[in-house]
Design an enzyme around this catalytic site. Sequence first.
Site, PDB file in Angstrom:
ATOM      1  N   VAL A  15      21.154 -18.604   2.945  1.00 15.72           N
ATOM      2  CA  VAL A  15      22.225 -17.230   2.808  1.00 15.72           C
ATOM      3  C   VAL A  15      21.571 -16.155   3.068  1.00 15.72           C
ATOM      4  O   VAL A  15      21.817 -15.311   3.879  1.00 15.72           O
ATOM      5  CB  VAL A  15      22.821 -17.515   1.526  1.00 15.72           C
ATOM      6  CG1 VAL A  15      24.193 -16.445   1.804  1.00 15.72           C
ATOM      7  CG2 VAL A  15      23.681 -19.067   1.362  1.00 15.72           C
ATOM      8  N   ILE A 138      35.385 -19.342   4.298  1.00 16.02           N
ATOM      9  CA  ILE A 138      36.825 -18.962   4.128  1.00 16.02           C
ATOM     10  C   ILE A 138      37.258 -17.645   3.336  1.00 16.02           C
ATOM     11  O   ILE A 138      36.712 -17.640   2.019  1.00 16.02           O
ATOM     12  CB  ILE A 138      37.588 -20.233   3.399  1.00 16.02           C
ATOM     13  CG1 ILE A 138      37.176 -21.329   4.205  1.00 16.02           C
ATOM     14  CG2 ILE A 138      39.135 -19.900   3.394  1.00 16.02           C
ATOM     15  CD1 ILE A 138      38.075 -22.762   3.657  1.00 16.02           C
ATOM     16  N   GLY A 189      20.301 -33.474   4.183  1.00  9.86           N
ATOM     17  CA  GLY A 189      20.008 -32.144   3.436  1.00  9.86           C
ATOM     18  C   GLY A 189      21.434 -31.671   2.996  1.00  9.86           C
ATOM     19  O   GLY A 189      21.476 -30.270   2.682  1.00  9.86           O
ATOM     20  N   ASP A 203      30.238 -28.134  -9.034  1.00 11.36           N
ATOM     21  CA  ASP A 203      29.911 -26.836  -8.162  1.00 11.36           C
ATOM     22  C   ASP A 203      31.621 -26.475  -7.656  1.00 11.36           C
ATOM     23  O   ASP A 203      31.817 -25.308  -7.624  1.00 11.36           O
ATOM     24  CB  ASP A 203      29.391 -27.380  -6.725  1.00 11.36           C
ATOM     25  CG  ASP A 203      29.736 -26.199  -5.509  1.00 11.36           C
ATOM     26  OD1 ASP A 203      28.865 -25.313  -5.516  1.00 11.36           O
ATOM     27  OD2 ASP A 203      30.336 -26.854  -4.794  1.00 11.36           O
ATOM     28  N   LYS A 207      33.811 -22.961  -8.866  1.00  7.24           N
ATOM     29  CA  LYS A 207      34.737 -22.359  -7.657  1.00  7.24           C
ATOM     30  C   LYS A 207      36.207 -22.227  -8.177  1.00  7.24           C
ATOM     31  O   LYS A 207      36.860 -21.475  -8.190  1.00  7.24           O
ATOM     32  CB  LYS A 207      34.762 -23.087  -6.201  1.00  7.24           C
ATOM     33  CG  LYS A 207      33.261 -23.070  -5.758  1.00  7.24           C
ATOM     34  CD  LYS A 207      33.132 -23.869  -4.573  1.00  7.24           C
ATOM     35  CE  LYS A 207      31.537 -23.883  -4.077  1.00  7.24           C
ATOM     36  NZ  LYS A 207      31.253 -24.985  -2.872  1.00  7.24           N
ATOM     37  N   GLY A 304      26.909 -23.605   4.697  1.00 13.93           N
ATOM     38  CA  GLY A 304      25.965 -23.204   5.884  1.00 13.93           C
ATOM     39  C   GLY A 304      25.727 -21.736   6.043  1.00 13.93           C
ATOM     40  O   GLY A 304      26.356 -20.949   5.351  1.00 13.93           O
TER      41      GLY A 304
HETATM   42  P1  NAP Z   1      18.334 -21.535  -0.880  1.00 12.08           P
HETATM   43  O1  NAP Z   1      18.175 -21.739   0.583  1.00 12.08           O
HETATM   44  O2  NAP Z   1      17.473 -22.496  -1.933  1.00 12.08           O
HETATM   45  O3  NAP Z   1      17.362 -20.275  -1.201  1.00 12.08           O
HETATM   46  C1  NAP Z   1      16.989 -19.499  -2.404  1.00 12.08           C
HETATM   47  C2  NAP Z   1      16.462 -18.408  -2.364  1.00 12.08           C
HETATM   48  O4  NAP Z   1      16.229 -17.870  -3.448  1.00 12.08           O
HETATM   49  C3  NAP Z   1      14.925 -18.779  -1.824  1.00 12.08           C
HETATM   50  O5  NAP Z   1      14.679 -17.692  -0.680  1.00 12.08           O
HETATM   51  C4  NAP Z   1      14.031 -18.562  -3.020  1.00 12.08           C
HETATM   52  O6  NAP Z   1      12.771 -18.278  -2.752  1.00 12.08           O
HETATM   53  C5  NAP Z   1      14.897 -17.433  -3.809  1.00 12.08           C
HETATM   54  N1  NAP Z   1      14.458 -17.545  -5.185  1.00 12.08           N
HETATM   55  C6  NAP Z   1      14.722 -18.598  -6.138  1.00 12.08           C
HETATM   56  N2  NAP Z   1      14.382 -18.271  -7.147  1.00 12.08           N
HETATM   57  C7  NAP Z   1      13.966 -17.041  -7.215  1.00 12.08           C
HETATM   58  C8  NAP Z   1      13.393 -16.079  -8.070  1.00 12.08           C
HETATM   59  N3  NAP Z   1      13.042 -16.501  -9.274  1.00 12.08           N
HETATM   60  N4  NAP Z   1      12.745 -15.117  -7.691  1.00 12.08           N
HETATM   61  C9  NAP Z   1      12.696 -14.689  -6.341  1.00 12.08           C
HETATM   62  N5  NAP Z   1      13.480 -15.440  -5.372  1.00 12.08           N
HETATM   63  C10 NAP Z   1      14.084 -16.578  -5.727  1.00 12.08           C
HETATM   64  O7  NAP Z   1      19.670 -21.255  -1.613  1.00 12.08           O
HETATM   65  P2  NAP Z   1      20.926 -21.055  -0.686  1.00 12.08           P
HETATM   66  O8  NAP Z   1      21.449 -21.907   0.046  1.00 12.08           O
HETATM   67  O9  NAP Z   1      20.387 -19.681   0.400  1.00 12.08           O
HETATM   68  O10 NAP Z   1      21.818 -20.397  -1.787  1.00 12.08           O
HETATM   69  C11 NAP Z   1      21.970 -19.054  -2.311  1.00 12.08           C
HETATM   70  C12 NAP Z   1      23.229 -18.788  -3.202  1.00 12.08           C
HETATM   71  O11 NAP Z   1      24.279 -19.224  -2.277  1.00 12.08           O
HETATM   72  C13 NAP Z   1      23.426 -20.022  -4.285  1.00 12.08           C
HETATM   73  O12 NAP Z   1      23.958 -19.220  -5.464  1.00 12.08           O
HETATM   74  C14 NAP Z   1      24.278 -20.869  -3.673  1.00 12.08           C
HETATM   75  O13 NAP Z   1      25.155 -21.584  -4.602  1.00 12.08           O
HETATM   76  C15 NAP Z   1      25.166 -19.734  -2.724  1.00 12.08           C
HETATM   77  N6  NAP Z   1      25.704 -20.707  -1.697  1.00 12.08           N
HETATM   78  C16 NAP Z   1      25.297 -21.371  -0.862  1.00 12.08           C
HETATM   79  C17 NAP Z   1      25.876 -21.980   0.179  1.00 12.08           C
HETATM   80  C18 NAP Z   1      25.232 -22.674   1.361  1.00 12.08           C
HETATM   81  O14 NAP Z   1      25.689 -23.082   2.369  1.00 12.08           O
HETATM   82  N7  NAP Z   1      23.810 -22.868   1.360  1.00 12.08           N
HETATM   83  C19 NAP Z   1      27.256 -21.783   0.456  1.00 12.08           C
HETATM   84  C20 NAP Z   1      27.937 -21.033  -0.501  1.00 12.08           C
HETATM   85  C21 NAP Z   1      27.288 -20.564  -1.510  1.00 12.08           C
HETATM   86  P3  NAP Z   1      11.798 -19.163  -1.773  1.00 12.08           P
HETATM   87  O15 NAP Z   1      12.371 -19.264  -0.380  1.00 12.08           O
HETATM   88  O16 NAP Z   1      10.349 -18.205  -1.847  1.00 12.08           O
HETATM   89  O17 NAP Z   1      11.544 -20.494  -2.637  1.00 12.08           O
HETATM   90  N1  HSE Z   2      27.180 -27.792  -2.362  1.00  8.15           N
HETATM   91  C1  HSE Z   2      27.969 -26.760  -1.864  1.00  8.15           C
HETATM   92  C2  HSE Z   2      29.171 -27.809  -0.853  1.00  8.15           C
HETATM   93  C3  HSE Z   2      27.465 -25.851  -0.775  1.00  8.15           C
HETATM   94  O1  HSE Z   2      28.762 -29.071  -0.218  1.00  8.15           O
HETATM   95  O2  HSE Z   2      30.397 -27.514  -0.663  1.00  8.15           O
HETATM   96  C4  HSE Z   2      28.506 -24.562  -0.771  1.00  8.15           C
HETATM   97  O3  HSE Z   2      28.905 -24.037  -1.939  1.00  8.15           O
END
Ligand code: NAP
Ligand code: HSE
Length: 428
Positions: A15, A138, A189, A203, A207, A304
């Site tokens: 993100v 959304i 993944g 999760d 929401k 995504g």
């Molecule tokens: P991610 O790809 O795992 O990225 C997490 C990031 O946070 C990484 O860059 C990580 O650093 C950093 N991080 C974690 N712990 C940290 C710490 N203690 N200090 C500093 N940096 C730290 O996660 P993501 O998928 O982007 O998700 C981020 C948030 O968005 C979450 O709350 C997730 O639930 C929410 N979200 C994600 C999606 C999705 O599609 N991915 C959708 C909706 C909501 P490193 O890279 O150095 O490890």
């Molecule tokens: N794990 C969540 C999903 C990511 O599959 O919808 C988005 O919140």
Amino acid sequence: MPDPLRLGIAGLGTVGIGVVKIVQAHADLIAARAGRPVVISAVSARDRTKNRDADLSGYAWEVDPVALARRADVDVFVEVMGGSEGAARAATEAAIAAGKDVVTANKALLAHHGQALAESAEAAGRVIRFEAAVAGGIPVIKTLTEGLAGNRITRVMGVMNGTCNYILTRMESAGLPYETVFEEARQLGYLEADPTLDVGGIDAGHKLSLLASIAFGTRVSFDAVELEGIERVSIDDIRLAADMGLKIKLLGVAQMTGRGLEQRMSPCLVPADSPLGQLPGGTNMVVLEGDSVGQIVLRGAGAGQGPTASAVMGDVIDLARGVRMPTFGRPATTLDAAIAAKATAPAEHYLRMTLQDKPGALAKIATVLGESGISINRMRQYGHADATAPVLIVTHKTTRDSIDRALAGFAATGVMVGEPVALRIEPV
Ligand code: NAP
Ligand code: HSE
């Protein structure tokens, strides 16, 4: 040109990098729409040496997200690290204390600490926005808090976990068992680092609890969400449900009833030809019902990089424009305590069982249902080669208590083979 809005982005994963890419690619468009530039001052992640598929050279790097949150050149703290505790919570609290607005994608953080965070932000005249936390791209938070603000919301429901919807639709289309598709999802993944967050319904429950708070003016009460995951959904149920014109979805439903606030996230059956029944793969759908508007259906990518960063940027641009709103659509101190409904609204139920194929077996089952106050709507017994008979019953509307009484009664009939399955059929 007015002063830029300056972001500090904590988290440079899926993100966070998506947000960087949008800020870089659409700088002119954003400035034109917001009436001022949006720029990034500083970023933070755990590993500075990681290749991140974006040019970060123009931004200051903070090792500690709390230090990032406190920087004088940051107006908005963008929290995209994840997790309900640890760095995400500490840095968000620090940002509010330092007088910053917050934009987050973190549903776990808000489901557990949303009330306290919203109260402290509002006491400090700060704003927390979280569009990306619910249903990815959304714009459901905006729809509820703004577009539908003139309605009494009667029900919120939806498919809010793309991974579970992928697993269920793939099981159906490929005729594969849960375990095989779960493994496929892992290879692709799709699963969270802790997969129970997805398949256990947690999760999606996070929401739902956030939507319920806005919809019904109640404090976030994730602990009161009745949670059941998809781990026990079998390919047999998916096939037999299809035969009855139904699809199994991990469905969240929140409604205010005379008995209190009902919040459940569980595998439910919906008509196969309904918008929810037709929802494919990793897509999300949220259905909102209001007394004036009727039913609104929102559908799109629930996860995504692009979709989630799009939602984050919607919040950021609102802040750049000066749009400020209480976190849950009204001041947090005025939110009511959520009184959890002790029983769910009656609904039709699907019952699948295997009976010993002998005289009187079905009669015993029918007797138990009658004694439990349950009336049969439809019933099918399927062809079989051995001495056991697969039977499917769709009941008329009944309560979960009655279903549980019947399930206990079935066990005492001596004609059951294995455990029966009961699923709610949600009226959509
Ligand atoms: P991610 O790809 O795992 O990225 C997490 C990031 O946070 C990484 O860059 C990580 O650093 C950093 N991080 C974690 N712990 C940290 C710490 N203690 N200090 C500093 N940096 C730290 O996660 P993501 O998928 O982007 O998700 C981020 C948030 O968005 C979450 O709350 C997730 O639930 C929410 N979200 C994600 C999606 C999705 O599609 N991915 C959708 C909706 C909501 P490193 O890279 O150095 O490890
Ligand atoms: N794990 C969540 C999903 C990511 O599959 O919808 C988005 O919140």
